[in-house]
Motif scaffolding. Structure first.
Motif, PDB file in Angstrom:
ATOM      1  N   GLY A 240       0.778  -1.251  -0.155  1.00 23.96           N
ATOM      2  CA  GLY A 240      -0.129  -0.160  -0.071  1.00 23.96           C
ATOM      3  C   GLY A 240       0.868   1.113  -0.004  1.00 23.96           C
ATOM      4  O   GLY A 240       2.111   1.177  -0.092  1.00 23.96           O
ATOM      5  N   LYS A 241       0.261   2.358  -0.175  1.00 20.92           N
ATOM      6  CA  LYS A 241       0.871   3.706  -0.145  1.00 20.92           C
ATOM      7  C   LYS A 241       0.835   4.463   1.264  1.00 20.92           C
ATOM      8  O   LYS A 241       1.719   5.407   1.209  1.00 20.92           O
ATOM      9  N   ILE A 242       0.056   4.229   2.276  1.00 22.23           N
ATOM     10  CA  ILE A 242      -0.294   5.063   3.263  1.00 22.23           C
ATOM     11  C   ILE A 242       0.809   4.859   4.183  1.00 22.23           C
ATOM     12  O   ILE A 242       0.980   5.633   5.007  1.00 22.23           O
ATOM     13  N   ASN A 243       1.789   3.878   4.164  1.00 22.26           N
ATOM     14  CA  ASN A 243       2.964   3.688   5.011  1.00 22.26           C
ATOM     15  C   ASN A 243       4.049   4.296   4.741  1.00 22.26           C
ATOM     16  O   ASN A 243       5.118   3.936   5.546  1.00 22.26           O
ATOM     17  N   PHE A 244       4.105   4.902   3.677  1.00 22.59           N
ATOM     18  CA  PHE A 244       5.345   5.678   3.191  1.00 22.59           C
ATOM     19  C   PHE A 244       5.227   7.008   3.491  1.00 22.59           C
ATOM     20  O   PHE A 244       4.417   7.712   2.873  1.00 22.59           O
ATOM     21  N   TYR A 245       5.836   7.696   4.366  1.00 22.62           N
ATOM     22  CA  TYR A 245       5.980   9.049   4.678  1.00 22.62           C
ATOM     23  C   TYR A 245       7.024   9.584   5.199  1.00 22.62           C
ATOM     24  O   TYR A 245       7.781   8.739   5.633  1.00 22.62           O
ATOM     25  N   GLY A 246       7.287  11.084   5.471  1.00 21.48           N
ATOM     26  CA  GLY A 246       8.507  11.562   5.911  1.00 21.48           C
ATOM     27  C   GLY A 246       8.077  12.344   7.003  1.00 21.48           C
ATOM     28  O   GLY A 246       7.301  13.595   6.612  1.00 21.48           O
ATOM     29  N   VAL A 247       8.382  12.057   8.200  1.00 26.20           N
ATOM     30  CA  VAL A 247       8.065  13.378   9.414  1.00 26.20           C
ATOM     31  C   VAL A 247       9.664  13.949   9.646  1.00 26.20           C
ATOM     32  O   VAL A 247      10.525  13.631   9.117  1.00 26.20           O
ATOM     33  N   THR A 248       9.384  14.962  10.647  1.00 19.24           N
ATOM     34  CA  THR A 248      10.377  15.945  10.806  1.00 19.24           C
ATOM     35  C   THR A 248      11.457  15.078  11.629  1.00 19.24           C
ATOM     36  O   THR A 248      11.158  13.938  12.347  1.00 19.24           O
ATOM     37  N   GLU A 249      12.931  15.295  11.430  1.00 18.66           N
ATOM     38  CA  GLU A 249      13.693  14.542  12.289  1.00 18.66           C
ATOM     39  C   GLU A 249      13.456  14.612  13.880  1.00 18.66           C
ATOM     40  O   GLU A 249      13.693  13.672  14.380  1.00 18.66           O
ATOM     41  N   GLU A 250      13.227  15.984  14.156  1.00 19.33           N
ATOM     42  CA  GLU A 250      12.837  15.649  15.859  1.00 19.33           C
ATOM     43  C   GLU A 250      11.567  14.993  15.992  1.00 19.33           C
ATOM     44  O   GLU A 250      11.648  14.221  17.109  1.00 19.33           O
ATOM     45  N   LEU A 251      10.512  14.913  15.273  1.00 16.38           N
ATOM     46  CA  LEU A 251       9.625  13.849  15.702  1.00 16.38           C
ATOM     47  C   LEU A 251       9.928  12.330  15.641  1.00 16.38           C
ATOM     48  O   LEU A 251       9.874  11.563  16.728  1.00 16.38           O
ATOM     49  N   TRP A 252      10.717  12.074  14.565  1.00 17.20           N
ATOM     50  CA  TRP A 252      11.333  10.565  14.389  1.00 17.20           C
ATOM     51  C   TRP A 252      12.153  10.301  15.457  1.00 17.20           C
ATOM     52  O   TRP A 252      12.188   9.146  16.185  1.00 17.20           O
ATOM     53  N   GLY A 253      13.150  11.519  15.880  1.00 18.14           N
ATOM     54  CA  GLY A 253      14.059  11.244  16.935  1.00 18.14           C
ATOM     55  C   GLY A 253      13.344  10.933  18.155  1.00 18.14           C
ATOM     56  O   GLY A 253      13.809  10.004  19.352  1.00 18.14           O
ATOM     57  N   LYS A 254      12.206  11.642  18.419  1.00 16.50           N
ATOM     58  CA  LYS A 254      11.425  11.266  19.864  1.00 16.50           C
ATOM     59  C   LYS A 254      10.479  10.220  19.870  1.00 16.50           C
ATOM     60  O   LYS A 254      10.346   9.471  20.604  1.00 16.50           O
ATOM     61  N   TYR A 255      10.009   9.908  18.615  1.00 16.44           N
ATOM     62  CA  TYR A 255       8.828   8.836  18.630  1.00 16.44           C
ATOM     63  C   TYR A 255       8.947   7.608  17.673  1.00 16.44           C
ATOM     64  O   TYR A 255       8.391   6.492  17.842  1.00 16.44           O
ATOM     65  N   GLY A 256      10.071   7.655  16.825  1.00 14.76           N
ATOM     66  CA  GLY A 256      10.467   6.815  15.914  1.00 14.76           C
ATOM     67  C   GLY A 256      11.234   5.721  16.449  1.00 14.76           C
ATOM     68  O   GLY A 256      11.145   5.438  17.805  1.00 14.76           O
ATOM     69  N   VAL A 257      11.766   4.807  15.625  1.00 10.56           N
ATOM     70  CA  VAL A 257      12.173   3.470  15.976  1.00 10.56           C
ATOM     71  C   VAL A 257      13.765   3.303  15.293  1.00 10.56           C
ATOM     72  O   VAL A 257      13.904   2.477  14.453  1.00 10.56           O
ATOM     73  N   GLY A 258      14.354   4.456  15.304  1.00  8.76           N
ATOM     74  CA  GLY A 258      15.728   4.295  14.488  1.00  8.76           C
ATOM     75  C   GLY A 258      15.606   4.221  13.184  1.00  8.76           C
ATOM     76  O   GLY A 258      14.848   4.852  12.378  1.00  8.76           O
ATOM     77  N   LYS A 259      16.268   3.228  12.477  1.00  8.25           N
ATOM     78  CA  LYS A 259      16.288   2.769  11.002  1.00  8.25           C
ATOM     79  C   LYS A 259      14.904   1.891  10.742  1.00  8.25           C
ATOM     80  O   LYS A 259      14.994   1.348   9.614  1.00  8.25           O
ATOM     81  N   GLY A 260      14.266   1.402  11.956  1.00  4.30           N
ATOM     82  CA  GLY A 260      13.002   0.544  11.759  1.00  4.30           C
ATOM     83  C   GLY A 260      11.903   1.369  11.117  1.00  4.30           C
ATOM     84  O   GLY A 260      11.998   2.457  10.772  1.00  4.30           O
ATOM     85  N   MET A 261      11.006   0.767  10.836  1.00  2.95           N
ATOM     86  CA  MET A 261       9.807   1.371  10.558  1.00  2.95           C
ATOM     87  C   MET A 261       8.564   1.400  11.365  1.00  2.95           C
ATOM     88  O   MET A 261       8.358   0.294  12.261  1.00  2.95           O
ATOM     89  N   LEU A 262       7.718   2.186  11.079  1.00  2.00           N
ATOM     90  CA  LEU A 262       6.568   2.321  11.792  1.00  2.00           C
ATOM     91  C   LEU A 262       5.356   2.619  10.744  1.00  2.00           C
ATOM     92  O   LEU A 262       5.492   3.515   9.920  1.00  2.00           O
ATOM     93  N   CYS A 263       4.285   1.870  11.078  1.00  2.00           N
ATOM     94  CA  CYS A 263       2.956   2.234  10.000  1.00  2.00           C
ATOM     95  C   CYS A 263       2.615   3.690  10.333  1.00  2.00           C
ATOM     96  O   CYS A 263       2.845   3.920  11.453  1.00  2.00           O
TER      97      CYS A 263
END
Length: 91
Positions: free
Chosen positions: A17-40
């Motif tokens: 699908g297309k809905i799980n490819f996105y780019g958020v700000t570095e600040e948000l990914w650094g705080k809530y993301g999973v490093g080099k992993g993926m999150l839907c």
């Protein structure tokens, strides 16, 4: 190296699908993301603890043209789209 497209929270294959490819700000990914992993997108929103706003996303091809959910959130203007095309043509 084989890339793992599995959402680290729910296990969905983010490559489908297309809905799980996105780019958020570095600040948000650094705080809530999973490093080099993926999150839907849905799991990232759960981690964020609120609805997405335009400022959460970076101006990029994925957000403007690929992901209809994100495009609906950010509603890029014609000027923003043209600016992104201009930047992409340089590369």
């Amino acid at each position: 190296m084989k890339w793992d497209y599995t959402c680290k929270d729910c296990g969905v294959n983010t490559k489908k699908g297309k809905i799980n490819f996105y780019g958020v700000t570095e600040e948000l990914w650094g705080k809530y993301g999973v490093g080099k992993g993926m999150l839907c997108l849905e799991c990232f929103k759960k981690r964020l603890g609120r609805e997405f706003v335009r400022e959460d996303f970076i101006p990029c091809f994925l957000n403007y043209f690929v992901n209809p959910v994100v495009r609906d959130i950010i509603k890029p203007t014609e000027e923003e789209v043209n600016c992104l095309f201009h930047k992409l043509r340089k590369y």
